[in-house]
Motif scaffolding. Structure first.
Motif, PDB file in Angstrom:
ATOM      1  N   GLY A  47       0.791  -1.227   0.000  1.00  0.00           N
ATOM      2  CA  GLY A  47       0.000   0.000   0.000  1.00  0.00           C
ATOM      3  C   GLY A  47       0.820   1.271   0.000  1.00  0.00           C
ATOM      4  N   THR A  48       2.036   1.227  -0.539  1.00  0.00           N
ATOM      5  CA  THR A  48       2.909   2.400  -0.508  1.00  0.00           C
ATOM      6  C   THR A  48       2.297   3.591  -1.232  1.00  0.00           C
ATOM      7  N   TRP A  49       1.739   3.364  -2.437  1.00  0.00           N
ATOM      8  CA  TRP A  49       1.187   4.488  -3.182  1.00  0.00           C
ATOM      9  C   TRP A  49      -0.036   5.075  -2.466  1.00  0.00           C
ATOM     10  N   ALA A  54      -2.238   9.613   0.755  1.00  0.00           N
ATOM     11  CA  ALA A  54      -2.725  10.179   2.011  1.00  0.00           C
ATOM     12  C   ALA A  54      -1.839  11.345   2.455  1.00  0.00           C
ATOM     13  N   LEU A  55      -0.537  11.208   2.262  1.00  0.00           N
ATOM     14  CA  LEU A  55       0.376  12.302   2.601  1.00  0.00           C
ATOM     15  C   LEU A  55       0.163  13.498   1.681  1.00  0.00           C
ATOM     16  N   LEU A  56      -0.127  13.224   0.410  1.00  0.00           N
ATOM     17  CA  LEU A  56      -0.413  14.301  -0.542  1.00  0.00           C
ATOM     18  C   LEU A  56      -1.621  15.125  -0.101  1.00  0.00           C
ATOM     19  N   ALA A  64       4.853  13.635  -5.603  1.00  0.00           N
ATOM     20  CA  ALA A  64       4.976  12.183  -5.747  1.00  0.00           C
ATOM     21  C   ALA A  64       5.153  11.770  -7.195  1.00  0.00           C
ATOM     22  N   LEU A  65       5.923  10.711  -7.372  1.00  0.00           N
ATOM     23  CA  LEU A  65       6.074  10.031  -8.654  1.00  0.00           C
ATOM     24  C   LEU A  65       5.782   8.558  -8.440  1.00  0.00           C
ATOM     25  N   LYS A  66       5.054   7.959  -9.371  1.00  0.00           N
ATOM     26  CA  LYS A  66       4.829   6.517  -9.347  1.00  0.00           C
ATOM     27  C   LYS A  66       5.417   5.935 -10.621  1.00  0.00           C
ATOM     28  N   LEU A  67       6.460   5.109 -10.475  1.00  0.00           N
ATOM     29  CA  LEU A  67       7.087   4.511 -11.643  1.00  0.00           C
ATOM     30  C   LEU A  67       6.233   3.352 -12.167  1.00  0.00           C
TER      31      LEU A  67
END
Length: 309
Positions: A47-49, A54-56, A64-67
């Motif tokens: 559940g990292t993203w 939630a932090l965003l 944030a970046l999601k690869l």
């Protein structure tokens, strides 16, 4: 414009992100400069993203970046640094082994004129004796083998000035060993010492196999010593084989040569065969890296980005 961006690569760190950001936020609140935090989700499967989202929502400083998949820490770190468009950057892991409370000291050294301020571990709590021993051996081996001096007992935790970031951005090699690249760019570099803490939660992603791969990456990226070693071992083996051949010929001419010596023959064949395979393996490592560089593939792909409000 942010004067400082904290880049945090994360792979399956859902268990620690909230605690990490709480400590980091307290540090950033006390800083007398504009700051932001850029989390890079390196293809996590937990559940990292969701934790980053939630932090965003809770902190306007978060980016944030999601690869698109797991490209590895070196690529995730590169992606984060590529997206720092102004100001300096601090690189730190999310596992809380590197304390965010050290960031003001890094900034002080940066303000004093250093382009790269790296955090050197004076102690490594929570790690086995074997891991501490192998880590110390690796850094000392790199110190002797590499033409670019690497600071001992130093990970990725560091601050990079704008000038250092611009220089690093010009290095686009595919086989990346970031600790070596940080040192290779030069400029004024300073150490800050600290005691490393145990992981706050979750599990380390760096087992001995991955650490061995990283060590091979570092040695082959910043040293040609293994190739020179293979050359000297080959020359030494050839010389020994030539001397032994002369001895066998002399013995046959003087005393004759009854059919004996099978163990010796097998020993020589296995020794020379092993040396040849070792040399071919070393050459193959360098050849494979040259092949990967020749394909010129992108270092990473971004699936989703949240870089501003």
């Amino acid at each position: 414009m942010n004067e400082l961006t904290v880049v945090v690569p994360a792979h399956n760190e859902a268990d620690v992100l909230a605690a990490f950001h709480q400590r980091l936020g307290s540090v950033l609140d006390a800083l007398p400069l504009d700051s932001a935090v850029l989390y890079v989700d390196d293809g996590s499967t937990d559940g990292t993203w969701s934790a980053i989202e939630a932090l965003l929502a809770a902190d306007p400083r978060v980016r944030a970046l999601k690869l698109s998949r797991n490209f590895g820490k070196e690529a995730a770190l590169t992606a984060g640094l590529d997206h720092v468009v102004d100001g300096a950057a601090v690189v730190i892991d999310a596992d809380l082994q590197d304390p965010p409370e050290l960031i003001p000291e890094l900034i002080a050294q940066w303000r004093a004129g250093s382009d790269v301020v790296y955090a050197t571990r004076s102690a490594r709590a929570g790690e086995t004796r074997l891991k501490r021993l192998t880590a110390a051996g690796f850094y000392r081996a790199m110190e002797r083998l590499s033409d670019t001096p690497l600071p001992r007992d130093t990970g990725d935790f560091r601050l990079l000035s704008r000038r250092a970031l611009d220089a690093l951005g010009r290095l686009r090699e595919r086989q990346r060993f970031m600790k070596g690249l940080f040192a290779w760019i030069g400029y004024r570099q300073t150490a800050v010492y600290y005691q490393r803490e145990p992981r706050h939660g979750g599990h380390t992603k760096w087992n001995y196999w991955r650490l061995t791969q990283l060590a091979i990456e570092g040695i082959t990226s910043f040293s040609s010593a293994p190739l020179r070693l293979a050359t000297w071992v080959g020359l030494g083996s050839s010389l020994l084989a030539f001397v032994y051949g002369l001895w066998v010929l002399t013995k046959a001419l003087i005393w004759g040569d009854p059919v004996r010596g099978y163990p010796t023959l097998m020993l020589v064949i296995l020794f020379l065969g092993g040396v040849q395979l070792l040399a071919l393996g070393v050459i193959g490592e360098y050849l494979g890296r040259s092949y990967a560089e020749s394909k010129q593939r992108p270092l990473y792909f971004v699936e989703e980005e949240r870089l501003g409000r």
